[in-house]
Design a protein around this motif. Sequence first.
Motif, PDB file in Angstrom:
ATOM      1  N   VAL A  98      46.658  47.348  43.592  1.00 28.12           N
ATOM      2  CA  VAL A  98      46.149  46.879  44.165  1.00 28.12           C
ATOM      3  C   VAL A  98      45.481  47.802  45.241  1.00 28.12           C
ATOM      4  O   VAL A  98      44.779  48.151  46.041  1.00 28.12           O
ATOM      5  CB  VAL A  98      47.636  46.015  45.067  1.00 28.12           C
ATOM      6  CG1 VAL A  98      46.806  45.806  46.333  1.00 28.12           C
ATOM      7  CG2 VAL A  98      47.714  45.033  44.859  1.00 28.12           C
ATOM      8  N   ASP A  99      46.245  49.731  44.981  1.00 32.15           N
ATOM      9  CA  ASP A  99      46.034  50.112  46.000  1.00 32.15           C
ATOM     10  C   ASP A  99      44.068  50.349  45.483  1.00 32.15           C
ATOM     11  O   ASP A  99      43.542  50.823  46.262  1.00 32.15           O
ATOM     12  CB  ASP A  99      45.823  51.419  45.942  1.00 32.15           C
ATOM     13  CG  ASP A  99      47.075  51.601  46.725  1.00 32.15           C
ATOM     14  OD1 ASP A  99      47.641  50.950  47.215  1.00 32.15           O
ATOM     15  OD2 ASP A  99      48.507  52.615  45.895  1.00 32.15           O
ATOM     16  N   ALA A 151      45.227  43.586  38.073  1.00 33.33           N
ATOM     17  CA  ALA A 151      45.212  43.264  39.581  1.00 33.33           C
ATOM     18  C   ALA A 151      43.299  42.822  40.000  1.00 33.33           C
ATOM     19  O   ALA A 151      43.218  43.552  39.322  1.00 33.33           O
ATOM     20  CB  ALA A 151      46.222  43.643  40.583  1.00 33.33           C
ATOM     21  N   ALA A 152      43.614  41.492  40.958  1.00 34.13           N
ATOM     22  CA  ALA A 152      42.110  41.466  41.529  1.00 34.13           C
ATOM     23  C   ALA A 152      42.885  40.359  43.089  1.00 34.13           C
ATOM     24  O   ALA A 152      43.084  39.922  43.026  1.00 34.13           O
ATOM     25  CB  ALA A 152      41.230  40.595  40.694  1.00 34.13           C
ATOM     26  N   ARG A 153      41.689  40.644  43.781  1.00 36.26           N
ATOM     27  CA  ARG A 153      41.546  39.109  44.519  1.00 36.26           C
ATOM     28  C   ARG A 153      41.783  37.658  43.983  1.00 36.26           C
ATOM     29  O   ARG A 153      41.248  37.367  42.614  1.00 36.26           O
ATOM     30  CB  ARG A 153      40.432  39.383  45.630  1.00 36.26           C
ATOM     31  CG  ARG A 153      40.809  40.310  46.434  1.00 36.26           C
ATOM     32  CD  ARG A 153      39.372  41.150  47.095  1.00 36.26           C
ATOM     33  NE  ARG A 153      40.308  41.937  48.994  1.00 36.26           N
ATOM     34  CZ  ARG A 153      40.206  43.060  48.516  1.00 36.26           C
ATOM     35  NH1 ARG A 153      39.793  43.881  47.143  1.00 36.26           N
ATOM     36  NH2 ARG A 153      41.274  44.439  49.649  1.00 36.26           N
ATOM     37  N   ARG A 154      42.775  36.403  44.514  1.00 32.96           N
ATOM     38  CA  ARG A 154      42.874  36.159  43.980  1.00 32.96           C
ATOM     39  C   ARG A 154      41.406  34.680  44.172  1.00 32.96           C
ATOM     40  O   ARG A 154      40.952  34.656  42.882  1.00 32.96           O
ATOM     41  CB  ARG A 154      43.664  35.271  44.404  1.00 32.96           C
ATOM     42  CG  ARG A 154      44.156  33.187  44.624  1.00 32.96           C
ATOM     43  CD  ARG A 154      45.895  32.469  45.320  1.00 32.96           C
ATOM     44  NE  ARG A 154      45.518  32.659  46.299  1.00 32.96           N
ATOM     45  CZ  ARG A 154      44.653  31.584  47.548  1.00 32.96           C
ATOM     46  NH1 ARG A 154      44.946  30.841  46.282  1.00 32.96           N
ATOM     47  NH2 ARG A 154      44.538  31.761  48.240  1.00 32.96           N
ATOM     48  N   GLU A 155      41.197  34.554  45.308  1.00 33.42           N
ATOM     49  CA  GLU A 155      39.604  33.829  45.275  1.00 33.42           C
ATOM     50  C   GLU A 155      38.746  33.853  44.563  1.00 33.42           C
ATOM     51  O   GLU A 155      38.185  33.224  43.594  1.00 33.42           O
ATOM     52  CB  GLU A 155      38.848  34.063  46.825  1.00 33.42           C
ATOM     53  CG  GLU A 155      39.790  32.964  47.838  1.00 33.42           C
ATOM     54  CD  GLU A 155      40.537  32.303  47.488  1.00 33.42           C
ATOM     55  OE1 GLU A 155      39.506  31.130  46.604  1.00 33.42           O
ATOM     56  OE2 GLU A 155      41.175  31.040  47.916  1.00 33.42           O
ATOM     57  N   PRO A 156      37.796  35.384  44.155  1.00 38.15           N
ATOM     58  CA  PRO A 156      37.130  36.090  43.172  1.00 38.15           C
ATOM     59  C   PRO A 156      37.592  35.459  42.616  1.00 38.15           C
ATOM     60  O   PRO A 156      36.081  35.503  41.219  1.00 38.15           O
ATOM     61  CB  PRO A 156      36.934  37.452  43.831  1.00 38.15           C
ATOM     62  CG  PRO A 156      37.533  37.731  45.018  1.00 38.15           C
ATOM     63  CD  PRO A 156      38.175  36.628  45.114  1.00 38.15           C
ATOM     64  N   LEU A 157      38.925  35.838  41.759  1.00 30.05           N
ATOM     65  CA  LEU A 157      39.210  35.675  40.381  1.00 30.05           C
ATOM     66  C   LEU A 157      39.060  33.938  39.835  1.00 30.05           C
ATOM     67  O   LEU A 157      39.138  34.091  38.507  1.00 30.05           O
ATOM     68  CB  LEU A 157      40.388  36.178  40.292  1.00 30.05           C
ATOM     69  CG  LEU A 157      40.606  36.708  38.774  1.00 30.05           C
ATOM     70  CD1 LEU A 157      39.850  37.853  37.512  1.00 30.05           C
ATOM     71  CD2 LEU A 157      42.137  36.683  38.741  1.00 30.05           C
ATOM     72  N   LEU A 158      39.228  33.241  40.877  1.00 28.55           N
ATOM     73  CA  LEU A 158      39.184  31.754  40.233  1.00 28.55           C
ATOM     74  C   LEU A 158      37.368  31.490  39.956  1.00 28.55           C
ATOM     75  O   LEU A 158      37.782  30.741  39.574  1.00 28.55           O
ATOM     76  CB  LEU A 158      39.953  31.292  41.443  1.00 28.55           C
ATOM     77  CG  LEU A 158      41.425  31.224  41.722  1.00 28.55           C
ATOM     78  CD1 LEU A 158      42.146  30.590  43.533  1.00 28.55           C
ATOM     79  CD2 LEU A 158      42.492  29.870  40.866  1.00 28.55           C
ATOM     80  N   GLY A 159      37.026  32.426  40.994  1.00 33.75           N
ATOM     81  CA  GLY A 159      35.388  31.566  40.530  1.00 33.75           C
ATOM     82  C   GLY A 159      35.285  32.764  38.956  1.00 33.75           C
ATOM     83  O   GLY A 159      34.075  31.741  38.740  1.00 33.75           O
ATOM     84  N   LEU A 160      35.511  33.129  38.542  1.00 36.10           N
ATOM     85  CA  LEU A 160      35.540  33.678  36.999  1.00 36.10           C
ATOM     86  C   LEU A 160      34.964  32.476  36.145  1.00 36.10           C
ATOM     87  O   LEU A 160      36.800  31.761  36.144  1.00 36.10           O
ATOM     88  CB  LEU A 160      35.575  34.822  36.829  1.00 36.10           C
ATOM     89  CG  LEU A 160      35.948  36.115  37.755  1.00 36.10           C
ATOM     90  CD1 LEU A 160      36.886  37.526  36.778  1.00 36.10           C
ATOM     91  CD2 LEU A 160      34.095  36.627  37.895  1.00 36.10           C
TER      92      LEU A 160
END
Length: 220
Positions: A98-99, A151-160
Motif C-alpha cells: 500500500v505504501d 495490491a491495487a486500488r479497488r475501483e481501477p482493479l475492477l475495471g481491468l
Amino acid sequence: MDQVPPELDIVLPCLDEAQALPWVLERIPAGARAVVVDNGSRDGSPDVARAGGATVVTCDRRGYGAACHAGLEAAEAEFVAFCDCDASLDPADALRLVDLLRAGADLAVGRRVPAARGVWPLHARLANVELARRVRRRTGVGLRDVGPLRAARREPLLGLPIADRRSGYPVETVVRASEAGWRIEQVDVGYSPRAGRSKVTGTLHGTVQAVRDMSRVLRE
C-alpha cells in the motif's frame, strides 16, 4: 450510524486452511479487514475464519482466480490486497505494498524471498523463474516474481478485463495492468513454510497445472 469501510481489504482465497487461518488472521494489520473467500473447504475453515474476526465470502466456482475475483467484488476498501492464507506469507506485509501505491504505483507485487532453505520446492521455484521471464518479455515490466501477495486500488482493479479464474489470475492481472499503462512495482517479502500441504507448489501435478494456466494467459 453507518459503518466506516476499512482502508484496506485483504482478500484471502481459502481451501481447507483451518490449520493456518488463526495465525494469518492474527497478523491482519490494524485498519484492515480480512475477507476470507471459501472455495469449498471441508475442514471447517469458514467457522475458523469467522471466529477470527474475518468477513467470509462463499465462492462456489472452484479455482484460485474465481476466489480472488469473488473477494475483489466483495471488497469495500479503497485498497485491496491479495494474500495466500496458508501462513507462507505475512498479511501485514500488505502495508508495504500500500505504501508503494500511495507513492504512485498502480499495482504492487511482493517478491517472495524464502526465509529458509527448502521453503520453496525446487520444481516450483524453477517454474516461477521461467514464468517471470515470460512475463517480463510480454509486458516489459521487470518483475522477478509474480507472487500471490499483490495490491491495487479497488475501483481501477475492477475495471481491468481479467478473465482467468484459475491459477493464471495473478499473471493476467499483471498483463492487463501493463496493457492499461499502469505503473507496476515490486518489493521483497518473506516467504515461510506453509501450514499443511500445498495444493499447488507442494505437488508436481499442482505446479504443472499452474504453469499451464499461466502460460495460456501469456499466449493469449
